[in-house]
Design an enzyme around this catalytic site. Sequence first.
Site, PDB file in Angstrom:
ATOM      1  N   ARG A  81       0.810  -1.220   0.000  1.00 36.03           N
ATOM      2  CA  ARG A  81       0.000   0.000   0.000  1.00 36.03           C
ATOM      3  C   ARG A  81       0.846   1.274   0.000  1.00 36.03           C
ATOM      4  O   ARG A  81       1.885   1.335   0.658  1.00 36.03           O
ATOM      5  CB  ARG A  81      -0.919   0.001   1.220  1.00 36.03           C
ATOM      6  CG  ARG A  81      -1.919  -1.151   1.216  1.00 36.03           C
ATOM      7  CD  ARG A  81      -2.647  -1.284   2.549  1.00 36.03           C
ATOM      8  NE  ARG A  81      -3.622  -2.371   2.510  1.00 36.03           N
ATOM      9  CZ  ARG A  81      -3.326  -3.642   2.799  1.00 36.03           C
ATOM     10  NH1 ARG A  81      -2.088  -3.983   3.142  1.00 36.03           N
ATOM     11  NH2 ARG A  81      -4.256  -4.581   2.730  1.00 36.03           N
ATOM     12  N   HIS A 106      -0.736  -2.481  -4.731  1.00 33.95           N
ATOM     13  CA  HIS A 106      -0.186  -3.440  -5.702  1.00 33.95           C
ATOM     14  C   HIS A 106      -0.115  -2.903  -7.129  1.00 33.95           C
ATOM     15  O   HIS A 106      -0.402  -3.610  -8.097  1.00 33.95           O
ATOM     16  CB  HIS A 106      -0.998  -4.731  -5.678  1.00 33.95           C
ATOM     17  CG  HIS A 106      -0.861  -5.519  -4.413  1.00 33.95           C
ATOM     18  ND1 HIS A 106       0.254  -5.464  -3.608  1.00 33.95           N
ATOM     19  CD2 HIS A 106      -1.716  -6.405  -3.801  1.00 33.95           C
ATOM     20  CE1 HIS A 106       0.089  -6.261  -2.570  1.00 33.95           C
ATOM     21  NE2 HIS A 106      -1.080  -6.841  -2.652  1.00 33.95           N
ATOM     22  N   HIS A 175       2.838 -12.830  -5.193  1.00 36.44           N
ATOM     23  CA  HIS A 175       1.713 -12.877  -4.250  1.00 36.44           C
ATOM     24  C   HIS A 175       1.052 -14.263  -4.243  1.00 36.44           C
ATOM     25  O   HIS A 175      -0.172 -14.372  -4.273  1.00 36.44           O
ATOM     26  CB  HIS A 175       0.692 -11.799  -4.621  1.00 36.44           C
ATOM     27  CG  HIS A 175      -0.137 -11.318  -3.468  1.00 36.44           C
ATOM     28  ND1 HIS A 175      -0.907 -12.156  -2.695  1.00 36.44           N
ATOM     29  CD2 HIS A 175      -0.319 -10.077  -2.949  1.00 36.44           C
ATOM     30  CE1 HIS A 175      -1.537 -11.457  -1.774  1.00 36.44           C
ATOM     31  NE2 HIS A 175      -1.190 -10.187  -1.895  1.00 36.44           N
ATOM     32  N   ASP A 242      -1.339  -9.328   8.608  1.00 34.58           N
ATOM     33  CA  ASP A 242      -1.147  -8.639   7.335  1.00 34.58           C
ATOM     34  C   ASP A 242      -0.117  -7.553   7.597  1.00 34.58           C
ATOM     35  O   ASP A 242      -0.391  -6.361   7.460  1.00 34.58           O
ATOM     36  CB  ASP A 242      -2.460  -8.060   6.816  1.00 34.58           C
ATOM     37  CG  ASP A 242      -2.359  -7.599   5.361  1.00 34.58           C
ATOM     38  OD1 ASP A 242      -1.295  -7.799   4.736  1.00 34.58           O
ATOM     39  OD2 ASP A 242      -3.343  -7.026   4.843  1.00 34.58           O
ATOM     40  N   GLU A 306       5.317 -12.501   1.315  1.00 34.31           N
ATOM     41  CA  GLU A 306       5.647 -11.582   0.227  1.00 34.31           C
ATOM     42  C   GLU A 306       6.942 -10.848   0.581  1.00 34.31           C
ATOM     43  O   GLU A 306       6.930  -9.906   1.364  1.00 34.31           O
ATOM     44  CB  GLU A 306       4.510 -10.596   0.007  1.00 34.31           C
ATOM     45  CG  GLU A 306       3.159 -11.247  -0.270  1.00 34.31           C
ATOM     46  CD  GLU A 306       2.007 -10.315   0.037  1.00 34.31           C
ATOM     47  OE1 GLU A 306       1.907  -9.256  -0.631  1.00 34.31           O
ATOM     48  OE2 GLU A 306       1.218 -10.617   0.957  1.00 34.31           O
TER      49      GLU A 306
END
Length: 341
Positions: A81, A106, A175, A242, A306
Amino acid sequence: MALVLKENFGEVPGEGHVEKWTLISSNVTVEIITLGCIITAIKCKDKNGDVNDVVLGYDDLQDYLANPRYFGAVVGRVANRIAKGRFVVDGKEYKLAINNGPNALHGGLRGFSKVIWTSEGVEGGVRLTLTSPDGDQGYPGEVQASVTYTLDGDTLSIQYQARTTKTTPINLTNHSYFNLAGQGSDDIYDHEVSISAQAYLPVDDNMIPTGEVKPTENTPFDLRGPVLIGQRLKEVPGPGFDHNFCLSSAGDERVCARVFHPASGRSLEVSTTQPGVQFYTANFLDGSFKGKGGASYPKHSAFCLETQNWPDAVNQASFPDTLLRPGEEYRHITRFVFSTA
């Protein structure tokens, strides 16, 4: 090195053909399509010798054209982000498309994951290349990018490279969503994870890092020893993990994470040259996506690791530099090692 095969995967009207590349070693098979550099399958053995596909995805091209959760894709120009879809480079403000609450995510509405890359076979793998024009999705500079997948025994290596004509942020990652019990399994609660990070980045309500770099010790984010994911998810605030975990010695390749599934005996070890790894537990899957073989993908049915620069680094001066300048080369490598115990 791996056997490398190529076949047609379908056609996108007005854009061209999508190819599928298959890399086959004695232990692992990896399938990649030229749309978005997407890994569509990773097939490997369990402790009994049975083969399962351990990444989430779809059966056909049409679903990958939508792919709202980025299954298997290379995301960029900037993974993760960017706050409010804005940043300043050399005194000029750039505005990006907003596609994740108030943020850009992304690479934008048509980032690297949504376009067809050019491909060529290399020893043991495939190299995919893309030219992103100046102004693409609001980013400055023409960028020449390449992603090279190679398979050698148990190890899938991904090398990212890029050059630019103007200073621009670059942050590429893959991803893929993993479930070591096999794609389509209900959850990852019985997986054990370890991440070699002494610090992580707390986030605000919009999932943007606050700027603080917080020690993992004595928090639910301390994953340095093997931790059962299901139990730890009960302790983490919010819907799940996350978060970016901060890695030491950026630029040097080192092991950053390992996930083990006791029931199948499968393990995944990840090494990288990147300064961070985003651990994501598929909090926003809700069962509405029908994946390969008609499988339903509910919340917490997979995990992502990631490898990347820190989120929103272009707006946070204390974070590792994410700007690529003319004359420089962006170059990173990540390896996924699949084994059984």
